[in-house]
Scaffold this active site. Structure first.
Site, PDB file in Angstrom:
ATOM      1  N   ARG A   1      -9.182  -0.726   7.667  1.00  0.00           N
ATOM      2  CA  ARG A   1     -10.158   0.187   7.081  1.00  0.00           C
ATOM      3  C   ARG A   1     -10.538   1.310   8.041  1.00  0.00           C
ATOM      4  O   ARG A   1     -11.710   1.587   8.287  1.00  0.00           O
ATOM      5  CB  ARG A   1     -11.405  -0.548   6.661  1.00  0.00           C
ATOM      6  CG  ARG A   1     -12.099   0.269   5.601  1.00  0.00           C
ATOM      7  CD  ARG A   1     -13.081  -0.511   4.821  1.00  0.00           C
ATOM      8  NE  ARG A   1     -13.597   0.333   3.766  1.00  0.00           N
ATOM      9  CZ  ARG A   1     -14.006  -0.107   2.612  1.00  0.00           C
ATOM     10  NH1 ARG A   1     -13.964  -1.371   2.335  1.00  0.00           N
ATOM     11  NH2 ARG A   1     -14.473   0.723   1.707  1.00  0.00           N
ATOM     12  N   CYS A   2      -9.524   1.948   8.611  1.00  0.00           N
ATOM     13  CA  CYS A   2      -9.790   3.129   9.427  1.00  0.00           C
ATOM     14  C   CYS A   2      -8.493   3.888   9.528  1.00  0.00           C
ATOM     15  O   CYS A   2      -7.436   3.369   9.223  1.00  0.00           O
ATOM     16  CB  CYS A   2     -10.258   2.755  10.824  1.00  0.00           C
ATOM     17  SG  CYS A   2      -9.010   1.943  11.811  1.00  0.00           S
TER      18      CYS A   2
ATOM     19  N   GLU B   1     -12.993   4.977   4.838  1.00  0.00           N
ATOM     20  CA  GLU B   1     -12.978   4.280   6.117  1.00  0.00           C
ATOM     21  C   GLU B   1     -14.108   4.671   7.047  1.00  0.00           C
ATOM     22  O   GLU B   1     -14.400   3.972   8.009  1.00  0.00           O
ATOM     23  CB  GLU B   1     -11.609   4.499   6.747  1.00  0.00           C
ATOM     24  CG  GLU B   1     -10.562   3.897   5.799  1.00  0.00           C
ATOM     25  CD  GLU B   1      -9.151   4.300   6.081  1.00  0.00           C
ATOM     26  OE1 GLU B   1      -8.976   5.369   6.682  1.00  0.00           O
ATOM     27  OE2 GLU B   1      -8.239   3.556   5.718  1.00  0.00           O
TER      28      GLU B   1
ATOM     29  N   GLN C   1       0.835  -1.201   0.000  1.00  0.00           N
ATOM     30  CA  GLN C   1       0.000   0.000   0.000  1.00  0.00           C
ATOM     31  C   GLN C   1       0.873   1.256   0.000  1.00  0.00           C
ATOM     32  O   GLN C   1       0.397   2.347  -0.273  1.00  0.00           O
ATOM     33  CB  GLN C   1      -0.931   0.019   1.222  1.00  0.00           C
ATOM     34  CG  GLN C   1      -2.040  -1.020   1.136  1.00  0.00           C
ATOM     35  CD  GLN C   1      -2.936  -1.061   2.367  1.00  0.00           C
ATOM     36  OE1 GLN C   1      -3.078  -2.108   2.985  1.00  0.00           O
ATOM     37  NE2 GLN C   1      -3.550   0.051   2.738  1.00  0.00           N
TER      38      GLN C   1
END
Ligand code: FES
Ligand code: FES
Lengths: 806, 166
Positions: free
Chosen positions: A384-385, A760, A237
């Site tokens: 996902r945050c 997110e 990523q």
């Protein structure tokens, strides 16, 4: 734009710029099976690596015998810590300032830890080799429960830290203690609690889970001995960070390392960190002189690379008796597993947990986080945050509901009473953040109206009466959640990774014929950057999106960027893209002025070119200007039309939203049904509503999974009980609810296009909405707080413990 | 290990190669034949990323041996386009309805939906959800996948599908 003549509207539509539901360019290859993922890469002579992993959670390694393995047909090498020590890579630094074993050095600290790396001609031979490696273990006492980590006689996990009384984030209180991190004013908070009419206190646990993107972590490393160059394709990523780390820990200079993230099959935080598999594929390529591929299987992914959460939060709120919050106090026990490999900005060992005051106007607050080691996999990634933001949001949103219950107040009303008001922005929070913009009351009221909140509460009352009268065994819950996120890390004044400021970047080149390429420092793992980045540029400079190619992920061609996670792509790189585009626009304006023989100031930008003010027929399109940039620039000006921008954001952005979940639970079986789920998101300016809605659907589905059953669970011996998709809950289309999405738009005042980031939010806001619905359903029967995840079994357990089942 | 000769029809053309008897079909297709659209997400029969069509049935190619496909008629995502090379109805439906994000589940999802629509050309949303329950997606939350499949179903029936991606 008041003059929307058909011509204008047509020209605008042709751009497919910001705000348009542009179809994704990525889809053309993905729908035809023509994506290029890491495991699709095949190089001549490529070998395959596979790990020998520990069956024990804690054991001493008394010996490793590779003789039999080396005789397995196809096996060429077996790496152990001994070989890695030769290149100084038996241990590697983590992003959190700790060190982590690449291959077990003397002992293992969690089940499925990497012990040896077998390199063979194909993946079957490598697996045969793994079977043949003999490891002699001596089992040691196992520490699983974080609450026992700092017991006096708790087993010593990290012998390498013996005698170290301080770590990367200050003093250590115990041999299994990593750090203590505090924020806020302890004394003022204590004083507020002493004076308070009402207080609540609850242990709110956010269980361990895992991001598990559908594609696991993988890499292909190819070292060219002659040139001394290393090329690594991987599921990264943040490819530039990987390149810098690879250079720092090896002896290869950074310009001779080429890191490439091809198409990546989902990330969700899993693919931010550096894992032993990446390092071993690199070392194996150096050792064998051949390209080496490593592909993690699903069991390895779930059990060894990057868990998320495992935060045990004791929350206290002090309030007046009419429900005005006065103070917040939170203590967190954070289980980091065997190594502190959290992927947070370097100075933030607990991420941005200090967003825990949420959307409410707390005059004072204090929070403290203690990180501890246990015999579990390392990680602590932001699934996902933004960093530890979903933990914080869950904590405050549960705590507000608990307070509402104690005050006998409606949870929505309590929130409305305590929201930061629109006129308070920019708002300075008690725990140190400056919220950029918000309009919480409007969002909340819009949500309540759309879901029909009062009517739902009425229905719930009737159902509760029916339940008490024995007429039904169903209970109804209405989950309310109002979250404020903090994303877009981040300003160099407080965010860096290993000393590199967390800016992001964009380079745009306009070609002579008026098409363009844009290269960006981020890396999409499904967020459609190739589509949406072009939309920003299209609107900014008037070249159709379709004529703009976006490229990411190749460290040789993309400008340095910190990557995609923590919803930072739009807040940071999105800004860099707009700024680079504006540089181009400024030069284009000078060229247009020269072409039209007027002063620059006499020109105005008009959709796809520049027009002379007051003389509408005098116009030069961007296409014409682009040609001129390579053909007839004003005297003294350099030819060409390109720009680079490195954007250091002045502040984070603060997306927010109001979520509502309506759920029915059958107390006799624990089976729940999600009747409705409504999500209102405010992510500021919306670049592509179709993509935003898709992000919200996906994030809500992950939130649903986490709240309702997804968990990484260990037994007392440190064995993982949820090591495959059989036991680890990934919802199918059947269980997944239908999502209702909505929005308000409160632009970020400091972002060039006002966008805040959205990927997110649905996870951050979704988890508390589900959990609050379950707790709300059981609330009238005496429950205060039921721990997640709320699967059928636990719902049934909750019903039983409340005496509802004989 | 000794190798076996495996031959079957892949997307309408003959495909063959030598492999060990234990070689999984998905590895044979991806590695021996270098046709990489079919993906691997779990190798334990749970995720459906490896779904291919075998003799008119959706199968998980991580749970079949290559030798079991001997003489079979196999269709993968590479066989889903129209004869003229344009996007097939499902491929177009997924694009129009935003039925994919990272694209990793997409090949298996489309191949599965292909069989589903052959068996049930006019499915309800619920039937679609049930029909793709063997295929996991981590990105989309399925809502737009359902719409994508409805979009394709309508097109294949010669009707127009009007609902926008949500
Ligand atoms: S890879 Fe075959 S079902 Fe997951
Ligand atoms: S689109 Fe990523 S898994 Fe489905």
């Amino acid at each position: 734009m008041n003059d929307m003549s058909p011509n204008k509207a047509e020209r605008e539509a042709k751009l497919e710029g910001m705000g348009c539901r542009r179809k994704r360019v990525e889809d053309v290859r993905f729908t035809q099976g023509k994506g290029n993922f890491v495991d699709d890469i095949k190089l001549p002579g490529m070998l395959f690596g596979d790990f020998v992993r520990s069956p024990y959670a804690h054991a001493r390694i008394k010996g490793i015998n590779i003789k039999k393995a080396m005789k397995v047909p196809g096996v060429l090498a077996v790496l152990t810590a001994t070989e890695l020590k030769g290149v100084n890579l038996a241990w590697m630094p983590t992003l959190a300032g700790d060190v982590q074993m690449v291959l077990a050095d003397g002992k293992v600290l969690f089940q499925n830890q990497e012990v040896a790396f077998v390199v063979a001609t194909d993946r079957y031979a490598a697996a045969d080799g793994v079977e043949a490696v003999e490891v002699d273990y001596e089992a040691l006492p196992v520490l699983v429960d974080p609450f026992k980590a700092m017991d006096k006689n708790a087993p010593v996990l990290r012998e390498d830290l013996k005698g170290k009384t301080s770590g990367a984030h200050g003093p250590r209180k115990h041999h299994n203690h990593i750090f203590e991190w505090t924020m806020g004013d302890k004394d003022l908070t204590e004083a507020a609690f002493r004076k308070a009419d009402v207080t609540i206190k609850e242990l709110i646990s956010y269980h361990r889970t895992h991001p598990s993107p559908l594609e696991t972590c993988q890499s292909v490393a190819s070292f060219d001995k002659i040139k001394g160059e290393l090329t690594v394709w991987g599921t990264f990523q943040a490819p530039h960070v990987i390149r810098t780390v690879a250079s720092l820990i090896s002896t290869i200079p950074e310009h001779k390392i080429h890191v490439i993230s091809p198409d990546v099959g989902g990330g969700f935080g899993n693919k931010v960190g550096a894992y032993p598999g990446y390092i071993c594929s690199i070392v194996a390529s150096i050792v064998t002189g051949k390209p080496v591929k490593w592909v993690e299987d699903r069991i390895e992914n779930l059990t060894a690379t990057s868990f998320a959460r495992d935060y045990h939060m004791t929350a206290e709120i002090a309030a007046t008796k009419d429900g005005k919050v006065q103070a917040l106090r939170v203590h967190v026990l954070a289980d980091h597993g065997a190594f502190d490999a959290c992927a947070d900005p370097s100075k933030w060992p607990a991420g941005f947990f200090n967003i825990v005051t949420g959307s409410y106007d707390f005059p004072v607050a204090h929070c403290a986080v203690d990180g501890v080691y246990t015999n579990k996999a390392p990680g602590g990634v932001a699934y996902r945050c933004s960093f530890r933001v979903t933990e914080a949001a869950y904590c405050i949103e549960r705590a507000m509901d608990i307070l509402a219950k104690k005050l006998n107040m409606d949870p929505a009303e309590l929130r409305l009473k305590n929201f930061i008001r629109r006129d308070q922005f920019p708002y300075q929070s008690a725990l140190g953040w400056e919220y950029d913009s918000g309009d919480y009351h409007t969002a909340m009221k819009q949500g309540m109206e759309k879901i029909g909140y009062p009517a739902l509460r009425e229905e719930q009352k009737r159902k509760q009466a029916d339940f008490k009268a024995g007429k039904t065994r169903d209970i109804m819950g209405i989950g309310v959640s109002f979250f404020t996120e903090i994303v877009g890390a981040g300003p160099s004044k407080n965010c860096d990774i290993l000393g590199i400021a967390m800016f992001d970047s964009c380079e745009i080149r306009i070609h002579p014929t008026g098409s363009a390429i844009a290269r960006v420092g981020t890396k999409s793992t499904g967020q459609a950057h190739e589509t949406t980045w072009a939309q920003i540029i299209a609107t900014e400079i008037g070249i159709p999106s379709a004529d703009i190619m976006v490229e990411e992920g190749n460290t040789d061609t993309a400008p340095y960027g910190l990557g995609t996670y923590g919803s930072r792509s739009t807040p940071v790189a999105g800004a860099a893209i707009a700024m680079a585009a504006r540089k181009i626009k400024a030069k284009a304006q000078m060229i247009a002025a020269y072409m039209l023989e007027v002063h620059e100031g006499d020109l105005q930008f008009d959709i796809d070119g520049f027009r002379v003010k007051g003389l509408p027929e005098k116009f030069k399109s961007m296409k014409e200007i682009a040609w001129a940039a390579y053909h007839s620039v004003p005297p003294g000006m350099e030819p060409g039309l390109e720009a680079v921008s490195y954007y250091d954001p002045p502040n984070m952005t603060y997306p927010f939203g109001a979520y509502f979940c309506v759920m029915d639970i059958d107390v006799d079986t624990g089976v729940y049904k999600i009747r409705r789920f409504y999500a209102l998101d405010d992510c500021g300016t919306r670049i592509n509503p179709m993509v935003i809605e898709g992000q919200v659907h996906g994030g809500l589905t992950e939130a649903f999974a986490i709240a309702m059953g997804q968990e990484i669970r260990y037994d007392a011996g440190g064995n993982v009980l949820t090591g495959s998709f059989m036991d680890f809950f990934i919802p199918t289309a059947v269980e997944t609810p239908v999502w209702e999405t909505d929005h308000t738009v409160t632009p970020s005042p400091h972002h060039p296009i006002g966008a805040k980031g959205v990927g997110e939010s649905p996870n951050v806001g979704g988890v508390p909405a589900f959990s609050n619905a379950v707790n709300d359903a059981f609330g009238f029967l005496g429950a205060t707080h039921i721990q997640m995840p709320h699967d059928y079994w636990r719902n049934w357990e909750a019903a039983k413990s409340l005496g509802l089942i004989k | 290990m000794s190798k076996t000769h495996v031959k079957f029809k892949l997307n309408g053309a003959a495909a063959e190669g030598m492999c060990e008897p234990r070689t999984l079909l998905v590895h044979f297709i991806r590695e021996n034949l270098s046709i990489t659209g079919t993906h691997i997400g779990c190798e334990t029969t749970h995720c459906g990323a490896c779904t291919v069509d075998l003799n008119g049935k959706s199968v998980k190619s991580c749970t079949l041996l290559a030798v079991q496909a001997q003489g079979a008629d196999v269709v993968t995502i590479e066989g889903m386009a129209n004869a003229d090379g344009t996007l097939g109805a499902l491929q177009e439906g997924f694009r129009q309805m935003h039925g994919l994000q990272c694209g990793y589940c997409t090949p298996g999802m489309i191949v599965r939906a292909h069989r589903l629509l052959k068996e049930n050309p006019k499915p309800t949303d619920e039937e679609i959800r049930f029909g793709i329950a063997g295929n996991l997606c981590r990105c989309t939350g399925y809502q737009n996948i359902v719409k994508a499949i409805q979009h394709a179903a309508a097109k294949l029936r010669g009707e127009e599908y009007l609902e926008a991606a949500e």
